[in-house]
Design an enzyme around this catalytic site. Structure first.
Site, PDB file in Angstrom:
ATOM      1  N   LYS A 113       0.767  -1.342   0.038  1.00 27.75           N
ATOM      2  CA  LYS A 113       0.101  -0.017   0.035  1.00 27.75           C
ATOM      3  C   LYS A 113       0.743   1.229   0.134  1.00 27.75           C
ATOM      4  CE  LYS A 113      -4.422  -1.252   1.734  1.00 27.75           C
ATOM      5  NZ  LYS A 113      -5.527  -0.998   2.884  1.00 27.75           N
ATOM      6  N   ASP A 128     -10.814   3.613   1.317  1.00 25.72           N
ATOM      7  CA  ASP A 128     -11.053   2.645   2.847  1.00 25.72           C
ATOM      8  C   ASP A 128     -11.910   3.434   3.733  1.00 25.72           C
ATOM      9  OD1 ASP A 128      -9.906   0.216   1.980  1.00 25.72           O
ATOM     10  OD2 ASP A 128      -7.921   0.676   2.874  1.00 25.72           O
TER      11      ASP A 128
END
Ligand code: ATR
Length: 280
Positions: free
Chosen positions: A71, A108
């Site tokens: 990420k 997210d």
């Protein structure tokens, strides 16, 4: 480069990736909308990330999701990263643009916020003080997204205070670090509590915390979805508070990604929830 009638491929880059529910979600939507395509898992070790990402446009991929441990590492491999993902410091979605360049996003935190609003349409990020527990990657996404959506007071408690302090510094003045030991007092007057620690997940001890000071109208969210109801959520539900687990984050972060890759904003239907439930 992408053609709506061509078979479209998207997938998940991670290491490991085997336990992801994302294929169930995206393949359900592809079938539902009659879109020719497939969402697949790409198990990519760290030393092969660069080659894998550079190959995406050549392979005609529409894009990918990104998970641990890529990420952060993917940043220098992208042509542009949107502001929120930059503030979060992590990318969870990559879109291959028509010209073959790569854009990174992070859905997210917004996915989590959307799942809270689905559960309690009266709640908004600026409804009142928020208490977030934990200061890992998931917390950073939630805190930065809450601030971006107008939250004015985010109390942040973490066992290791330096990590909370670091999030406060990068997100801004809406974030007030509170000592881990003071997390119960920090419940006073809140409109929302979010658990972004790993406590309460399968195989871990429950979050040690009394909810006696939790306001009656406060919304309680947990980023965990295995088990579907953590001891924290069970306690909050027994008190009459509205509760939300981490499945809503997973489902809601996937919607804008699917839209960017396949051109349709999909819905979270009972049939999709049943398909996910069947994987547990
Ligand atoms: P993620 O990427 O999902 O956020 P993470 O980065 O491993 O996962 O973060 C886990 C979070 O759970 C951290 O906030 C961690 O606290 P520390 O920063 O002090 O490590 C928290 N956590 C894990 N075990 C804990 C425990 N026994 N007590 C309190 N907090 C705990």
């Amino acid at each position: 480069m992408t053609n709506a009638h061509e078979f479209g491929i998207a997938g998940l880059l991670g290491w490991p990736v085997a336990h992801s529910r994302s294929p169930v979600i995206h393949n359900h939507w592809l079938a539902q909308h009659g879109i020719p395509g497939r969402y697949v898992l790409f198990a990519v070790p760290p030393e092969k990330l660069e080659a894998a990402v550079r190959g995406m446009p050549a392979l005609g991929l529409r894009g990918c999701n990104v998970t641990t441990p890529h990420k952060q590492a993917i940043f220098p491999l992208l042509d542009r990263v949107d502001d929120l993902a930059r503030r979060i410091g992590a990318v969870n979605t990559v879109v291959v643009e028509k010209d073959g360049t790569l854009t990174g996003f992070n859905n997210d935190g917004n996915g989590f916020i959307q799942s809270l609003r689905d559960a309690d349409p009266a709640w908004r990020p600026d409804s009142g003080p928020i208490l977030v527990l934990g200061a890992g990657g998931a917390s950073r996404a939630v805190v930065a997204s809450l601030a971006a959506q107008g939250a004015t007071e985010i109390r942040l408690a973490n066992r290791t205070p330096d990590k909370a302090q670091e999030i406060a510094q990068s997100v801004g003045s809406a974030v007030k670090v509170v000592p881990w030991e003071a997390r119960e007092e920090a419940l006073d007057g809140i409109a929302m509590l979010a658990n972004a620690t790993s406590l309460g997940s399968a195989g871990k001890p429950p979050l040690p915390m009394s909810l006696d000071r939790l306001p009656k109208g406060a919304l309680v969210g947990d980023l965990i979805y295995v088990p579907p109801e953590t001891p924290l959520l069970a306690d909050a539900r027994a008190r009459g508070n509205i509760t939300v687990n981490g499945l809503g984050l997973l489902l809601n972060q996937a919607r804008p990604a699917f839209n960017a890759w396949f051109g349709v904003m999909p819905e979270i239907t009972p049939a999709l929830r049943a398909a996910i439930a069947a994987t547990f």
